[in-house]
Design a protein around this motif. Structure first.
Motif, short mmCIF file in Angstrom:
data_model
loop_
_atom_site.label_atom_id
_atom_site.label_comp_id
_atom_site.label_asym_id
_atom_site.label_seq_id
_atom_site.Cartn_x
_atom_site.Cartn_y
_atom_site.Cartn_z
N GLU A 253 0.82 -1.21 0.00
CA GLU A 253 0.00 0.00 0.00
C GLU A 253 0.86 1.26 0.00
N ARG A 254 1.98 1.23 0.69
CA ARG A 254 2.93 2.35 0.66
C ARG A 254 4.22 1.84 0.03
N PRO A 255 4.37 1.96 -1.29
CA PRO A 255 5.54 1.40 -1.96
C PRO A 255 6.85 1.98 -1.44
N ALA A 256 7.84 1.13 -1.28
CA ALA A 256 9.19 1.54 -0.87
C ALA A 256 10.13 0.39 -1.21
N ALA A 257 11.43 0.69 -1.28
CA ALA A 257 12.41 -0.32 -1.67
C ALA A 257 12.43 -1.51 -0.71
N ASN A 258 12.09 -1.27 0.56
CA ASN A 258 12.13 -2.36 1.54
C ASN A 258 10.78 -3.03 1.72
N ARG A 259 9.82 -2.73 0.85
CA ARG A 259 8.48 -3.34 0.96
C ARG A 259 8.24 -4.33 -0.18
N ALA A 260 7.33 -5.23 0.07
CA ALA A 260 7.08 -6.32 -0.88
C ALA A 260 6.36 -5.84 -2.13
N ARG A 261 6.66 -6.52 -3.24
CA ARG A 261 5.94 -6.36 -4.50
C ARG A 261 6.03 -7.66 -5.28
N VAL A 262 5.08 -7.86 -6.19
CA VAL A 262 5.02 -9.12 -6.91
C VAL A 262 4.61 -8.85 -8.35
N SER A 263 5.17 -9.62 -9.27
CA SER A 263 4.79 -9.54 -10.67
C SER A 263 4.24 -10.89 -11.10
N LEU A 264 3.02 -10.87 -11.63
CA LEU A 264 2.37 -12.08 -12.13
C LEU A 264 2.45 -12.07 -13.65
N ILE A 265 3.01 -13.11 -14.23
CA ILE A 265 3.14 -13.22 -15.68
C ILE A 265 2.20 -14.32 -16.12
N GLY A 266 1.36 -14.03 -17.13
CA GLY A 266 0.39 -15.04 -17.53
C GLY A 266 -0.30 -14.70 -18.82
N ASN A 267 -1.50 -15.25 -18.98
CA ASN A 267 -2.28 -14.98 -20.18
C ASN A 267 -3.73 -14.72 -19.80
N VAL A 268 -4.45 -14.15 -20.77
CA VAL A 268 -5.81 -13.68 -20.54
C VAL A 268 -6.80 -14.49 -21.37
N THR A 269 -7.82 -15.00 -20.71
CA THR A 269 -8.94 -15.64 -21.39
C THR A 269 -10.08 -14.63 -21.47
N ILE A 270 -10.53 -14.34 -22.69
CA ILE A 270 -11.57 -13.35 -22.91
C ILE A 270 -12.88 -14.08 -23.22
N TYR A 271 -13.94 -13.71 -22.52
CA TYR A 271 -15.25 -14.31 -22.76
C TYR A 271 -16.03 -13.41 -23.72
N LEU A 272 -15.95 -13.73 -25.00
CA LEU A 272 -16.61 -12.94 -26.02
C LEU A 272 -18.11 -13.25 -26.05
N ASP A 273 -18.83 -12.64 -26.98
CA ASP A 273 -20.30 -12.67 -26.97
C ASP A 273 -20.91 -14.06 -26.82
N ASP A 274 -20.36 -15.04 -27.52
CA ASP A 274 -20.95 -16.38 -27.51
C ASP A 274 -20.35 -17.31 -26.45
N ASP A 275 -19.39 -16.81 -25.67
CA ASP A 275 -18.72 -17.64 -24.68
C ASP A 275 -19.44 -17.55 -23.33
N PRO A 276 -19.83 -18.68 -22.75
CA PRO A 276 -20.42 -18.61 -21.41
C PRO A 276 -19.37 -18.24 -20.37
N VAL A 277 -19.72 -17.36 -19.47
CA VAL A 277 -18.81 -16.95 -18.39
C VAL A 277 -19.09 -17.82 -17.18
N PRO A 278 -18.11 -18.62 -16.73
CA PRO A 278 -18.34 -19.47 -15.55
C PRO A 278 -18.74 -18.63 -14.34
N GLN A 279 -19.87 -18.97 -13.75
CA GLN A 279 -20.35 -18.31 -12.53
C GLN A 279 -20.38 -16.78 -12.68
#
Length: 200
Positions: free
Chosen positions: A94-120
């Motif tokens: 919440e208060r960024p600083a060199a001694n504070r934690a941070r994380v980078s998530l690398i991944g991919n995106v699934t897009i639910y287009l018009d005909d795709d059912p969105v789970p829940q």
């Protein structure tokens, strides 16, 4: 002779996984910096990185994130042109600083287009709006929304964590299975996310 004790810090990868999930799941604003890459056929910036703040909601017990995907946005255009729909999202304390934690998530995106059912879908909608009330004006399916939008799911496949200074905190990759198992939002266990196949 007085011997002064030296405190040794040893943040384990298990500690890092828990801290990383806390950063992501319990973020007070659920905004990260998303990075994508301009496609190779872009007129001015082919192959160049692009990063900008992006809303997300931690709606999946396994660490996948819910996104609101607007085709008008630069990130969305880059993701659509990426063969794997690649992106990364970085989240910090919440208060960024060199001694504070941070994380980078690398991944991919699934897009639910018009005909795709969105789970829940109703659960996803409630979860997302609980983090971003202002997004109610441009939700998918709203004919009065100013821009076309779709639900999307970001599935991380690699997690890089910086706990702070390296002599005290863990810095490095967190195994995906460990990250996924370290969530703090147990009430979301029913919402589908990325299926992980464990190697024998």
């Amino acid at each position: 002779m007085l011997v002064q004790a030296t405190l040794a810090y040893s943040e384990t990868v298990e500690d890092a996984a828990r801290l990383a999930r806390q950063l992501v799941d319990l973020s007070p604003n659920s905004v990260g910096t998303m990075a994508t890459v301009y496609p190779s056929d872009h007129e001015g910036l082919p192959g160049q990185p692009f990063a900008l703040q992006e809303y997300y909601a931690s709606c999946h017990a396994n660490g996948s994130l819910t996104l609101l995907f607007l085709p008008i946005s630069r990130h969305s255009q880059n993701i659509l042109k990426s063969p794997s729909h690649a992106a990364s999202i970085s989240i910090w304390s919440e208060r960024p600083a060199a001694n504070r934690a941070r994380v980078s998530l690398i991944g991919n995106v699934t897009i639910y287009l018009d005909d795709d059912p969105v789970p829940q879908e109703e659960d996803i909608r409630k979860c997302y709006l609980s983090k971003h009330r202002d997004a109610r004006w441009w939700l998918p399916g709203d004919e009065d929304a100013p821009h076309l939008s779709y639900w999307a799911r970001f599935d991380p496949h690699s997690i890089y964590f910086v706990g702070g200074f390296g002599d005290e905190h863990y810095i490095g990759y967190i195994p995906l299975g460990l990250y996924q198992a370290s969530g703090v939002l147990s009430d979301l266990k029913g919402i589908a996310g990325r299926v992980v196949i464990q190697a024998d």
